[in-house]
Motif scaffolding. Sequence first.
Motif, PDB file in Angstrom:
ATOM      1  N   ALA A   5      -5.061   1.841  -1.265  1.00  0.00           N
ATOM      2  CA  ALA A   5      -3.779   1.520  -0.619  1.00  0.00           C
ATOM      3  C   ALA A   5      -3.048   0.416  -1.372  1.00  0.00           C
ATOM      4  O   ALA A   5      -1.830   0.496  -1.602  1.00  0.00           O
ATOM      5  CB  ALA A   5      -4.020   1.105   0.833  1.00  0.00           C
ATOM      6  N   ALA A   6      -3.795  -0.614  -1.807  1.00  0.00           N
ATOM      7  CA  ALA A   6      -3.181  -1.709  -2.561  1.00  0.00           C
ATOM      8  C   ALA A   6      -2.679  -1.225  -3.908  1.00  0.00           C
ATOM      9  O   ALA A   6      -1.589  -1.620  -4.360  1.00  0.00           O
ATOM     10  CB  ALA A   6      -4.191  -2.838  -2.739  1.00  0.00           C
ATOM     11  N   ALA A   7      -3.451  -0.349  -4.555  1.00  0.00           N
ATOM     12  CA  ALA A   7      -3.039   0.179  -5.864  1.00  0.00           C
ATOM     13  C   ALA A   7      -1.762   1.000  -5.747  1.00  0.00           C
ATOM     14  O   ALA A   7      -0.865   0.902  -6.588  1.00  0.00           O
ATOM     15  CB  ALA A   7      -4.170   1.027  -6.457  1.00  0.00           C
ATOM     16  N   LYS A   8      -1.677   1.817  -4.704  1.00  0.00           N
ATOM     17  CA  LYS A   8      -0.464   2.616  -4.510  1.00  0.00           C
ATOM     18  C   LYS A   8       0.740   1.731  -4.227  1.00  0.00           C
ATOM     19  O   LYS A   8       1.868   2.035  -4.661  1.00  0.00           O
ATOM     20  CB  LYS A   8      -0.676   3.605  -3.369  1.00  0.00           C
ATOM     21  CG  LYS A   8      -1.604   4.770  -3.734  1.00  0.00           C
ATOM     22  CD  LYS A   8      -1.762   5.750  -2.592  1.00  0.00           C
ATOM     23  CE  LYS A   8      -2.617   6.945  -2.997  1.00  0.00           C
ATOM     24  NZ  LYS A   8      -2.802   7.912  -1.890  1.00  0.00           N
ATOM     25  N   ALA A   9       0.513   0.636  -3.522  1.00  0.00           N
ATOM     26  CA  ALA A   9       1.609  -0.287  -3.254  1.00  0.00           C
ATOM     27  C   ALA A   9       2.142  -0.892  -4.549  1.00  0.00           C
ATOM     28  O   ALA A   9       3.356  -1.009  -4.759  1.00  0.00           O
ATOM     29  CB  ALA A   9       1.128  -1.394  -2.309  1.00  0.00           C
TER      30      ALA A   9
END
Length: 499
Positions: A375-379
């Motif tokens: 989720a953090a990487a996609k953000a």
Amino acid sequence: MTFDWNYALSLFWSKDFWWATLLVVELSLLSWILSVILGFIIALARQSPVWAIRQVASAYTWFFRSLPLLVLLIFVYNLPQAFPSTGALLSVPFVAGLIALVLSETAYIAEIHRGALLAVGKGQYEAGHVLGLSKLGLQRLIVIPQALRIALPALGNEYISIVKLTSLVSVISLAEILLVGQRYYTQNFLVMETMLAVAFYYVLIVTVFDSLLKYLERHLDFSRKQTALSDAEWKGPPIARSKAHQECSAGPAIRLQNGEKRFGANVVFSGIDLAVDHGEVISIIGPSGSGKTTLIRTLNGLETLQKGVVYLRGKAFLAGSEQTLDVPLENGAERKLELGMVFQSFNLFPHKTVLQNVMLGPLYHKRGSTQEVEAAAKAILAQVGMLAHANKYPHQLSGGQQQRVAIARALAMEPSVLLFDEPTSALDPETVGEVLKIMADLAKSGRTMVIVTHEMKFALEVSDRVIFMERGNIQFNGSPAELRDRLTHGDRLSEFVRL
């Protein structure tokens, strides 16, 4: 004598030949697998920084490549005459043949592995270093997958050689294909018919393995993998500033004190002092060979200083090899993670997708569960405009897109300082702008950034401070406004900026 086709065809379903074929497959496959594993260890040993280990590995390769396999087979099988305690093991032809094949083939396969390891670019090692991967982690996650793909065709060819070399184990009475054939034609003297069957079984083994190998090559060849645009859309909250970025201690974010770097007798820079405050953006400019790239590479240990100390948030964590310290260094491995690095040549991991590139560092350091890290990487990918390309491989991206992914990978580690080594010099003019825009947005967000660049307009508009280096010395260190005032002086700095 007439060729006996009926007899030749009958040999194609001979139980003796099929059992011999199974034995050859077992012997060759086991020899190949063990040699591939041991060969990789020998190849790594030949690259060891320890002289004694390198010499032992080199001696092993030299000796067993020089020794004929036939001699080695006979020696191993008769070794119990000198060492009777080995008789229970080495008197078994299969075991003796296996040991001899592995000893011999490991030397050849080690050289295949060494060539593949040398083919993995230096940038891949540096990217892993910046992400804080251990030597074992770097080999496991980055080097081995790439080296295996490079070496696979040669390794497959070596397996075919092993299959044919198994015919030599007939000298120690192992009932492989050729020995079975010899027994047949000594009974009936139908040599051509029997050799036709022998050839058939060897060709069958090689053909089956070659088909499996080609399938494996296609599976591992990431350069052929194609993926479409992702329809993912980031709907989460705005990206928070990293903890390291939020926790600003008193004093500079990073500081180099009295730094000196030499390559042999060539002094790149000496007596350099550089301090970067929290939230400050510094651009380092200068002609090629001025030492600016080497300077920022010493800040995170990619280049080792001879003298000087690097302080991160007021605590010493790197020191020159000739430097005497009054206080012990902080845990360098942990502190180094606070320094993000964006390379001139991107240095993305080609065998991983865009999303996997960004997730690798946080997952390795257990910065959260897989779902949280994803989720953090996609953000972050959304922040740099690359979320739609999350499932693509680097070879499917333009230079500008690859550099944006490289920036996202650096941001994923939540660094307190971002280092940029000429991030636009490898890009075509059309893609420079998209990378500079991302960097400008990061600068506006208050991140601490040190940028080596030739983009003068960008440096003057975005930087809080500009440093001009030439011949290893800092010739100017001031604000963009002060730099503009200097342009009327007609000195070397004015001449360089107007080039």
